[in-house]
Design an enzyme around this catalytic site. Structure first.
Site, short mmCIF file in Angstrom:
data_model
loop_
_atom_site.label_atom_id
_atom_site.label_comp_id
_atom_site.label_asym_id
_atom_site.label_seq_id
_atom_site.Cartn_x
_atom_site.Cartn_y
_atom_site.Cartn_z
CG LEU A 132 -2.15 -0.93 1.32
CD1 LEU A 132 -2.61 -1.02 2.55
CD2 LEU A 132 -3.09 -0.45 0.37
CG HIS A 133 2.38 3.08 -2.90
ND1 HIS A 133 2.06 1.67 -3.40
CD2 HIS A 133 2.14 3.77 -4.24
CE1 HIS A 133 1.94 1.61 -4.60
NE2 HIS A 133 1.83 2.82 -5.24
CG LEU A 134 -2.78 8.20 0.06
CD1 LEU A 134 -4.01 7.85 0.76
CD2 LEU A 134 -2.15 9.56 0.58
#
Ligand SMILES: [Zn+2]
Length: 173
Positions: A132-134
């Site tokens: 996950l990466h925002l």
């Protein structure tokens, strides 16, 4: 700028690395081959690893292929690909890190606005769907038009090291 263009820009993240991995036998979902896990294991924030902030379960790193100067990624330290698999503590700190990243970008760059968002899954444009990466990045009124009008001119963004210094200086306590 259309949303489609923005997502296309985000898709460039670590594309060099992904391409290299693909050529060497396909992209793996293993932690051992995950660039984000390597960043997570790279120690305290520094100009070398470009990690801007590191907490107990989350960290913030400059995008090596920024869409704009100050473009950061906010990630869990753990190799997690699905939102539902985040623990409550991870979720809480991840969100707090996003808030801090927004505050730091606003203080350091004084943009007209910001984009924040995540591509969940490869079909949605995620370069590395297993971790996950925002994205959080500053935007300015008319920045697209500006870029288009000077397309013939090479726009030199600031160095990643300078972005790192500006953001760490502006990071909220
Ligand atoms: Zn990972």
């Amino acid at each position: 700028m259309s949303l489609e263009h923005l997502w296309a820009g985000w898709r460039r993240e670590y594309i060099v690395e992904a391409t290299a991995q693909e050529r060497s036998g396909g992209i793996s979902h293993d932690e051992a081959d995950c660039v984000f896990c390597r960043l997570a294991a790279s120690g305290l924030p520094s100009e070398d690893n470009l990690v801007v902030w590191r907490g107990e379960t989350a960290f913030v790193v400059l995008n090596a292929y920024p869409y704009a100067s100050g473009h950061v990624l906010v990630l869990p330290l753990r190799h997690v690909g699905a939102l539902a698999d985040l623990t409550t503590d991870e979720s809480t700190e991840w969100w707090a890190a996003m808030q801090a990243a927004v505050a730091a970008i606003e203080a350091a760059y004084e943009p007209d606005g910001l984009n924040m968002g995540a591509n969940l899954g490869r079909a949605a444009g995620a370069g590395i769907p297993a971790h996950l990466h925002l994205h959080v990045l500053p935007r300015w009124s008319g920045d697209t038009n500006f870029m288009t009008s000077v397309a013939e001119t090479r726009v030199m963004p600031e160095t990643l090291q300078l972005s790192w210094k500006r953001l760490t200086d502006a990071w909220p306590e």
